[in-house]
Design a protein around this motif. Structure first.
Motif, PDB file in Angstrom:
ATOM      1  N   LYS A   1       0.824  -1.205   0.000  1.00  0.00           N
ATOM      2  CA  LYS A   1       0.000   0.000   0.000  1.00  0.00           C
ATOM      3  C   LYS A   1       0.865   1.265   0.000  1.00  0.00           C
ATOM      4  CE  LYS A   1      -3.764  -2.471   0.383  1.00  0.00           C
ATOM      5  NZ  LYS A   1      -4.705  -2.601  -0.758  1.00  0.00           N
ATOM      6  N   MET A   2       0.250   2.383  -0.414  1.00  0.00           N
ATOM      7  CA  MET A   2       0.953   3.662  -0.528  1.00  0.00           C
ATOM      8  C   MET A   2       0.337   4.696   0.424  1.00  0.00           C
ATOM      9  SD  MET A   2       3.132   2.642  -2.719  1.00  0.00           S
ATOM     10  CE  MET A   2       4.023   4.137  -3.152  1.00  0.00           C
ATOM     11  N   LEU A   3       1.173   5.636   0.862  1.00  0.00           N
ATOM     12  CA  LEU A   3       0.787   6.590   1.903  1.00  0.00           C
ATOM     13  C   LEU A   3       0.923   8.032   1.446  1.00  0.00           C
ATOM     14  CD1 LEU A   3       0.176   7.303   4.939  1.00  0.00           C
ATOM     15  CD2 LEU A   3       2.661   7.134   5.315  1.00  0.00           C
ATOM     16  N   ALA A   4      -0.024   8.863   1.889  1.00  0.00           N
ATOM     17  CA  ALA A   4       0.048  10.315   1.704  1.00  0.00           C
ATOM     18  C   ALA A   4      -0.201  10.979   3.061  1.00  0.00           C
ATOM     19  CB  ALA A   4      -0.984  10.794   0.688  1.00  0.00           C
ATOM     20  N   ILE A   5       0.383  12.149   3.260  1.00  0.00           N
ATOM     21  CA  ILE A   5       0.284  12.836   4.552  1.00  0.00           C
ATOM     22  C   ILE A   5      -0.065  14.303   4.333  1.00  0.00           C
ATOM     23  CG2 ILE A   5       1.535  13.496   6.651  1.00  0.00           C
ATOM     24  CD1 ILE A   5       3.383  11.088   6.167  1.00  0.00           C
TER      25      ILE A   5
ATOM     26  N   ASP B   1      -3.715   9.517  -5.346  1.00  0.00           N
ATOM     27  CA  ASP B   1      -4.324   8.189  -5.440  1.00  0.00           C
ATOM     28  C   ASP B   1      -3.630   7.200  -4.504  1.00  0.00           C
ATOM     29  OD1 ASP B   1      -6.174   6.324  -6.350  1.00  0.00           O
ATOM     30  OD2 ASP B   1      -4.834   5.583  -7.931  1.00  0.00           O
ATOM     31  N   ALA B   2      -3.460   7.630  -3.258  1.00  0.00           N
ATOM     32  CA  ALA B   2      -2.830   6.764  -2.252  1.00  0.00           C
ATOM     33  C   ALA B   2      -3.848   5.786  -1.691  1.00  0.00           C
ATOM     34  CB  ALA B   2      -2.243   7.619  -1.133  1.00  0.00           C
ATOM     35  N   ASP B   3      -3.362   4.825  -0.920  1.00  0.00           N
ATOM     36  CA  ASP B   3      -4.235   3.850  -0.262  1.00  0.00           C
ATOM     37  C   ASP B   3      -4.591   4.283   1.152  1.00  0.00           C
ATOM     38  OD1 ASP B   3      -4.133   1.627  -2.331  1.00  0.00           O
ATOM     39  OD2 ASP B   3      -1.997   1.903  -1.914  1.00  0.00           O
ATOM     40  N   PHE B   4      -3.653   4.968   1.817  1.00  0.00           N
ATOM     41  CA  PHE B   4      -3.860   5.475   3.173  1.00  0.00           C
ATOM     42  C   PHE B   4      -3.376   6.922   3.239  1.00  0.00           C
ATOM     43  CE2 PHE B   4      -3.627   0.936   3.746  1.00  0.00           C
ATOM     44  CZ  PHE B   4      -4.534   0.658   4.760  1.00  0.00           C
ATOM     45  N   ALA B   5      -4.045   7.703   4.090  1.00  0.00           N
ATOM     46  CA  ALA B   5      -3.599   9.075   4.325  1.00  0.00           C
ATOM     47  C   ALA B   5      -3.887   9.453   5.770  1.00  0.00           C
ATOM     48  CB  ALA B   5      -4.285  10.055   3.380  1.00  0.00           C
ATOM     49  N   ILE B   6      -3.024  10.270   6.342  1.00  0.00           N
ATOM     50  CA  ILE B   6      -3.255  10.807   7.686  1.00  0.00           C
ATOM     51  C   ILE B   6      -3.077  12.316   7.645  1.00  0.00           C
ATOM     52  CG2 ILE B   6      -2.728   8.773   9.068  1.00  0.00           C
ATOM     53  CD1 ILE B   6       0.128   9.782   9.345  1.00  0.00           C
ATOM     54  N   SER B   7      -3.733  12.981   8.568  1.00  0.00           N
ATOM     55  CA  SER B   7      -3.645  14.438   8.636  1.00  0.00           C
ATOM     56  C   SER B   7      -3.620  14.893  10.086  1.00  0.00           C
ATOM     57  CB  SER B   7      -4.846  15.081   7.927  1.00  0.00           C
ATOM     58  OG  SER B   7      -6.048  14.791   8.641  1.00  0.00           O
TER      59      SER B   7
END
Length: 430
Positions: A284-288, A357-363
């Motif tokens: 999976k891929m991540l964005a923040i 188009d990430a799989d997970f993201a946190i903010s």
């Protein structure tokens, strides 16, 4: 086996730098079964350095010395050792040759000022510096062996691990049969961790615990210093001690049961490392998206080697305008609820997710302080969004550390921990 650590340099006494060298050496000594009795810091004064070396030589078996080996006038450790050992200073040709080789590799000329670093006590033997210009050296004074290493932490660590540690093990016949298991704890203060594990030695008297606080996490080490304490050890065909391994794993399991869900890594890894491992495992891929943490989460993630395999994007959207333009946060949300709100955090995470188009993201969006808080939204409040392609959740916490830096560290770690939990649940469904 008694050891002292001697740290030289005015910068240590003036508080200009944190003496991380002594921390590293204490931990390394403990792993080898060496008992560090004292840590001594002394300034850039030849008489003080010499006096401390003389005193230590009458009290210890080993002294690990860092600092004062450089080319400038305040680098006086070799001179102090010369006086204490009554060994004249002379140009050490082996040290000079190692320096010339290092400078040649870097494409620099070795000047007269740098040659000072090769002038060492005549009775000493050198320790090659593979990572810098200043050679180290070792010498016996009375009954104590002194090992002099650079003050630059990266240089000191390499010299210790490659040269000093093997010598100590061989010279003092130290046990190499040490087993260590590590746990990473988040969500409990060190005192509470200690309290929960207070009966450890009753259950496992042949082992000991070590604790290291690295706010806001705690590392617990379970140490078996000598496997041979076990009678009738059964070895497999590779020579591995099954009983010793079995015992330390039983101790680890007991500790985990006392600490319950506060254990965030069974291998002593950081939360960012655990997150990275889970992302790789699941492909999976991540964005923040960060506001109050100002890039701290992204820094923790990219400090992990191999993070390029799963980390796609980071947006530090400090202003409302940036939140709207970059992440697509709805202006009405900001007007009605403000920047610090779960709905804003959710939209930030969703925006980061869609951006690449990430799989997970946190903010994160919050109030780190020391100013800016209100009764409804006090300093220490943070809202965290965790988004997947299927759902997004918001979480609100208020921490009371009264320190901006600690608040930011806690905000960032909490966001990574929520992501870790989400990844664990996601992994169960695979």
């Amino acid at each position: 086996m008694i050891a002292y650590i001697l740290s030289t340099g005015d910068e240590v006494l003036l508080g200009d730098i944190v003496d991380t060298n002594s921390t590293f050496l204490c931990n390394a000594a403990k792993q080898m079964g060496i008992d560090v009795k004292k840590i001594i810091a002394v300034g850039d004064d030849v008489d003080d350095i010499a006096a401390n070396i003389k005193q230590i030589s009458l009290s210890a078996d080993i002294c690990l010395v860092t600092g004062g080996l450089g080319p400038t006038q305040d680098d006086l450790t070799a001179q102090g050792c010369s006086r204490a050992s009554q060994s004249d200073l002379e140009l050490n040709l082996q040290a000079l040759e190692s320096m010339q080789e290092f400078f040649h590799k870097k494409g620099f000329e070795l000047n007269k000022e740098n040659e000072k670093q090769a002038i060492l006590p005549a009775k000493s033997k050198i320790l090659i510096n593979d990572a810098g210009t200043a050679p180290g050296f070792y010498i016996q004074i009375n009954s104590c062996w002194f090992y002099f290493m650079p003050g630059v932490p990266s240089e000191m660590k390499i010299m210790f691990e490659k040269q000093v540690q093997p010598q100590l093990i061989k010279k003092f016949k130290l046990s190499q049969d040490i087993l260590v298991e590590r746990l990473t704890i988040f969500g409990l203060p060190e005192s509470t961790v200690g309290q929960r594990l207070k009966n450890f030695n009753t259950h496992f008297p042949e082992m000991r615990l070590g604790f290291r606080a690295d706010f806001p996490v705690i590392e617990v080490k379970i140490i078996l210093s000598d496997r041979t304490k076990f009678d009738n050890i059964m070895s497999d065909t590779n020579g591995n001690d099954k009983q010793a391994h079995s015992q330390i794993l039983a101790a680890k399991q007991w500790a985990m049961e006392q600490l319950e869900y506060k254990v965030v890594s069974k291998k002593g890894r950081s939360i960012a490392q655990e997150v990275g491992s889970l992302l790789i495992k699941q492909g999976k891929m991540l964005a923040i998206a960060e506001s109050c943490t100002g890039g701290l989460i992204s820094n923790k993630v990219t400090d992990v080697a191999g993070s390029s395999q799963y980390f796609l994007f980071s947006g530090i959207t400090y202003s409302n305008e940036a939140k709207m333009k970059i992440l697509g946060v709805n202006e009405r949300t900001l007007i009605d609820h403000g920047a610090v709100h779960e709905k804003t955090a959710i939209q930030m995470a969703q925006g980061a997710l869609k951006k690449v188009d990430a799989d997970f993201a946190i903010s994160t969006t919050g109030i780190a302080g020391p100013d800016g808080g209100t009764k409804e939204k006090p300093v220490g409040m943070v809202c965290i969004g965790v988004a997947t392609k299927d759902e997004c959740t918001g979480h609100t916490y208020t921490f009371h550390f009264g320190d901006r830096s600690k608040n930011k560290q806690m905000f960032a770690t909490m966001a990574l921990e929520l992501l870790r939990r989400c990844l664990v649940e996601s992994g169960k469904a695979i």
